[in-house]
Design a protein around this motif. Sequence first.
Motif, mmCIF file in Angstrom:
data_model
loop_
_atom_site.group_PDB
_atom_site.id
_atom_site.type_symbol
_atom_site.label_atom_id
_atom_site.label_comp_id
_atom_site.label_asym_id
_atom_site.label_seq_id
_atom_site.Cartn_x
_atom_site.Cartn_y
_atom_site.Cartn_z
ATOM 1 N N ASP A 183 -1.834 -0.384 0.525
ATOM 2 C CA ASP A 183 -2.911 -1.049 -0.072
ATOM 3 C C ASP A 183 -3.991 -1.733 0.997
ATOM 4 O OD1 ASP A 183 -2.381 -4.159 -0.152
ATOM 5 O OD2 ASP A 183 -0.529 -3.173 -0.997
ATOM 6 N N ALA A 184 -4.928 -2.518 0.761
ATOM 7 C CA ALA A 184 -6.015 -2.924 1.864
ATOM 8 C C ALA A 184 -5.472 -4.299 2.227
ATOM 9 C CB ALA A 184 -7.288 -3.222 0.924
ATOM 10 N N ASN A 185 -4.292 -4.550 1.770
ATOM 11 C CA ASN A 185 -3.705 -5.999 2.353
ATOM 12 C C ASN A 185 -2.345 -5.650 3.066
ATOM 13 O OD1 ASN A 185 -5.749 -7.799 1.218
ATOM 14 N ND2 ASN A 185 -4.617 -7.665 -0.801
ATOM 15 N N PHE A 186 -2.135 -4.240 3.317
ATOM 16 C CA PHE A 186 -0.980 -4.060 4.078
ATOM 17 C C PHE A 186 -1.094 -2.762 4.950
ATOM 18 C CE2 PHE A 186 3.511 -2.685 4.442
ATOM 19 C CZ PHE A 186 4.197 -3.878 4.837
ATOM 20 N N VAL A 187 -2.312 -2.688 5.809
ATOM 21 C CA VAL A 187 -2.712 -1.573 6.619
ATOM 22 C C VAL A 187 -1.671 -1.620 7.961
ATOM 23 C CG1 VAL A 187 -4.266 -0.725 8.317
ATOM 24 C CG2 VAL A 187 -5.015 -1.895 5.947
ATOM 25 N N GLU A 188 -1.357 -2.759 8.524
ATOM 26 C CA GLU A 188 -0.261 -2.555 9.713
ATOM 27 C C GLU A 188 0.870 -2.295 9.378
ATOM 28 O OE1 GLU A 188 -1.434 -2.732 12.975
ATOM 29 O OE2 GLU A 188 -3.567 -2.513 12.238
ATOM 30 N N PHE B 163 7.363 7.620 -2.665
ATOM 31 C CA PHE B 163 7.459 6.420 -3.403
ATOM 32 C C PHE B 163 6.397 6.073 -4.045
ATOM 33 C CE2 PHE B 163 10.911 7.051 -0.360
ATOM 34 C CZ PHE B 163 12.120 6.792 -1.151
ATOM 35 N N GLY B 164 6.464 5.101 -4.854
ATOM 36 C CA GLY B 164 5.368 4.367 -5.532
ATOM 37 C C GLY B 164 5.849 2.923 -5.705
ATOM 38 N N GLY B 165 4.626 2.061 -5.847
ATOM 39 C CA GLY B 165 4.735 0.657 -6.085
ATOM 40 C C GLY B 165 3.954 0.008 -4.762
ATOM 41 N N TYR B 166 4.586 -1.089 -4.364
ATOM 42 C CA TYR B 166 3.890 -1.874 -3.324
ATOM 43 C C TYR B 166 4.742 -2.098 -1.982
ATOM 44 C CZ TYR B 166 1.816 -3.053 -7.778
ATOM 45 O OH TYR B 166 1.332 -3.317 -8.927
ATOM 46 N N LEU B 167 4.194 -1.249 -1.005
ATOM 47 C CA LEU B 167 5.072 -1.124 0.204
ATOM 48 C C LEU B 167 5.400 -2.448 0.916
ATOM 49 C CD1 LEU B 167 6.089 1.151 1.990
ATOM 50 C CD2 LEU B 167 3.952 1.205 3.271
ATOM 51 N N SER B 168 4.532 -3.287 0.636
ATOM 52 C CA SER B 168 4.690 -4.645 0.985
ATOM 53 C C SER B 168 6.160 -5.155 0.632
ATOM 54 C CB SER B 168 3.627 -5.536 0.918
ATOM 55 O OG SER B 168 3.303 -5.761 -0.708
ATOM 56 N N LEU B 169 6.562 -5.177 -0.564
ATOM 57 C CA LEU B 169 7.611 -5.702 -1.083
ATOM 58 C C LEU B 169 8.670 -5.020 -0.355
ATOM 59 C CD1 LEU B 169 7.083 -5.774 -5.070
ATOM 60 C CD2 LEU B 169 6.915 -7.611 -3.251
ATOM 61 N N ALA B 170 8.704 -3.764 -0.269
ATOM 62 C CA ALA B 170 9.755 -2.608 0.195
ATOM 63 C C ALA B 170 10.058 -3.300 1.594
ATOM 64 C CB ALA B 170 9.693 -1.286 0.149
ATOM 65 N N SER B 171 9.152 -3.483 2.437
ATOM 66 C CA SER B 171 9.117 -3.926 3.890
ATOM 67 C C SER B 171 10.007 -4.946 4.225
ATOM 68 C CB SER B 171 7.668 -4.129 4.409
ATOM 69 O OG SER B 171 7.053 -5.343 3.816
ATOM 70 N N LYS B 172 10.124 -5.923 3.204
ATOM 71 C CA LYS B 172 11.095 -7.049 3.377
ATOM 72 C C LYS B 172 12.422 -6.817 3.279
ATOM 73 C CE LYS B 172 7.429 -9.844 1.056
ATOM 74 N NZ LYS B 172 6.918 -10.807 -0.035
#
Length: 721
Positions: A13-18, A394-403
Motif C-alpha cells: 500500500d502507499a504507506n509501506f513502500v520501503e 498472500f493478502g492483507g496488510y504487509l506492514s502488520l506481517a513485517s512486525k
Amino acid sequence: MFMEKGRVTIPTDANFVEGTKQIAKLWGADAVRDCDGVSLPKNANELAKYVYNTYFVVRGDNAWGRKHPEEAQRIFLESNRIIADGKQLIIDVSKGFLKEEIAPDFDNINRWQVFDRTTNEEIKSWHLKDNLVVIDSLPFHEYSVDFLARVTWHPVQIYNYLTNSWTCEKQLCYDPAYPHTKEYIKSYLRKWLEEHKETNVVRFTTFLYQFNLIFNDKGKERMVDWFGYGEAASIPLLDGFEKETHLKMEAEDFISNGSYNSPFKMPTEKYKKYIDYVQRFVSSTMKELIDIVHSYKKETMMFLGDDWIGSEPYGPYFKNMGLDSVVGSVGGGVTIRMLGEIPHVKIHEGRFLPYFFPDTFFEGNEDNAVAELEKNWVTARRALLRCPLDRMGFGGYLSLASKFPKFVNRVASICDEFRLICDTSSKSRPYSSLKVGILNCWGKLRSWQAHMVAHELWYQQIYSYQGVYEALSGLPVDVSFLSFDDILNNDIPSDIDVILNVGEERSAFTGDKYWKNPVLVEKIRKFVSNGHGFVGIGMPSSTDSLEHCFALSDVLGVQVEKGLTLSIDKYNIEKKSSFITKDCTDQIDYGEGCKNIYALDNAAVLDIDFSSRFKRNVNVGEVKLAYNDYFKGRGVYLAGLPYSGQNARLLYRSLLYACHKEDKLNMAFSSNYNVEVAYYPSLGMYALINNSNKAQETFFFNFSGESKKIKLEPNQMLWEK
C-alpha cells in the motif's frame, strides 16, 4: 531491473513502500497487489514486474448506486418463523436482519410469498400494513414470509468493515442485468483503465453476483453459503428466465423451506435450469468486460470468491469469458486441487493463510501466526506435488506481517520450496496407481467443491466427509467427478477403477432419489462385479426406505437398522484383520461416524464399536469399517473419515483393495504414513514429505519396490533420484 526468483505475489500500500521492497527481495516476489481498504503506491510498477489492482464490477461507485436504487441487487429471504396464537398474525420481515445490509422491496410485493410452515402450504390471505405483513392465521400454526429485499451494503465489505474496524463509506451494489447499469459498468471500466496505467493485471474481485452472505441484527453472520445463488435473484434475470423457459422462479424456489437451496440439498430441475441461465448471463457479460481489458493490453484475473456466483470455473460457459488467470484462498489440499485444475486459464494462483489482518497479527501472537502458516503450507504441499499451482501469494496488510520476523523468515523458505515444487512437478505428470470417480449429484460442475459451506471452514456435520477429499488431494490417485446423470446417460467411464460415494443420508452428495432408479443400481452393480470397487463413506446410496436404506447394501456388505428390522438377528460382529487396516497404529478416527450400521452375513467386519451396557453375541455393535467381496470386485464401507495421516493411508489402502490393486502399494511408497511420496516417472525423481511437526523415520520404496531407511526432519521435503 527486478530480482530473479518470481512466482510470488505480495500485498502493498502507499504507506509501506520501503518495507515492501525489503520483503519482496527476501521472498523473491515479482508481483504486488492492493488489498481491500488501501491503495497501491504511485510507483507500484517500480516495485515488481507485475502490478495487480483490485477491481469491483458491481460495487464501489456509490454515486451510481444512489442515483439508481431501483437497479440495486436483490435477494429472496425468509423472515423469522412465528407461531400464531390467534386468527391474525403480524410479521416484521426485517426483524433479525442487519438493517444496513438489506431493505425489504415493498415495490415488488407481488413476488413475495407467505407460507403456513405447519402444512407447508402457501397462504394467499395476507396483506401489507405499515410495512408489516398481516396474515389470516390458524392458531398454533407456524408462518413465515418469503420476501424480496434490496441489498444495500455489500456483504463482503461488511465482513471487512467489522473485522478491521473500518469507518469508510459503506458500499452499495448494483445489478448489471439492468441494461442501463450494464452499459455503465463498461464505460466505468474504460475510465478506470485510463486512470490506472501502472496496472498490468486487473484482479476482478469478483464479477456480478455475491454468494449468500447475510448478517443478523447483531452484526454476526446469519447465513453463509459459498455456492448460494440467492443474490442472483435479479428481476431482469427472473423475467428473462421465465420468457425463455416458460418457468417462473418464485420466492420459495430460492428459500426451499429454509434450506436456501444449499448444495447439500437435491436441486430441483427448475433450480438447475436457473443457475444455468445465470451462468450464461455472467459469462457473456464478463466476456465483454474482459475484452475491454485486453484491448488496453492488460491481463485479467478472477478471484474465486466474493461475487463469483454464476462463474462456475468447471461449468460449460467458463471458457467463453477468455480469462487469463484465477486466484483463490488456500484452505488446504482441497482448494489447491480446486484452483490448480481449473481449465481454460494460463495462470493458477493460491492465496495462502493467514491473512495479514489485525485479528491474527497483533502483539504477542507471532507463534500462533507461524503455526497457522505452517499448518496451511504442510496440508497444501502434498496437493501441490500432485497438481502444482503457477503462483502463490498472500493478502492483507504487509506492514502488520513485517512486525513478526520469525513469520517473515519462514515465509521466505516456503516461497523457495514452492518454486522448487512448481519448477519440478510442472515438468512431469506424477505417478498414479488408480483412478477414482467421486459420485454425487453435482459431478464435474463442483469439482473439488463437495461438502463445503463457507469455503473450507470446519463444520461438525461435515468434517467427517471433508477429510475424504483432503486425503485424496495428495494421494497417488487420479480423481474425476461424476454426476448420477452422467452415469445414467453415458455409463461409467472405462478408466475408472473405484467409485466413491460420500456423505450424509439422502443428501445431494449421496444421491437420495437417484437410488430409486434401477438403471443406476444395475450399472454400478455390474461395474463392481467386473472387478472394480465401490467405496462408501457415511451414508452411501441411502434412500428413504426404513427397511433397506442402503440401495447398494449387497455391494457394501452393510445396512442401516432403522428400527423396523430388529426382529431379524444379526450375528456378523467378529472383527477381522485385513490389508486395509495394516498401517493403523492408533485407534481409527471416524469423526462423527454413523449410528446403527450392521454387517450382512458375507461381509468382513474390520472395526466395530460395542456398547459397555450389555454383552451378548448377537444384535450388538455398530460397524465402522467393513469390506465385501462382490463377484470379481469389492465394496468397502467406512463410517466417516476426518483428515489425518493415518486416515489418508487407510483410504489409500481401501481404494487399492476395492479394485484388487494391492500389489501396487509398495511402488513409490513410504512405510510411515506421516511421510508421503510423489513420483515423477519422466524425471526419475521422488519427493518425500514429512507432514508432521516431528522427525520421522520411514522405509522408502522406489517404483521397483526396492527400499531403504530414511530420516526426515519436522515438515521436511526431500528429493530422491
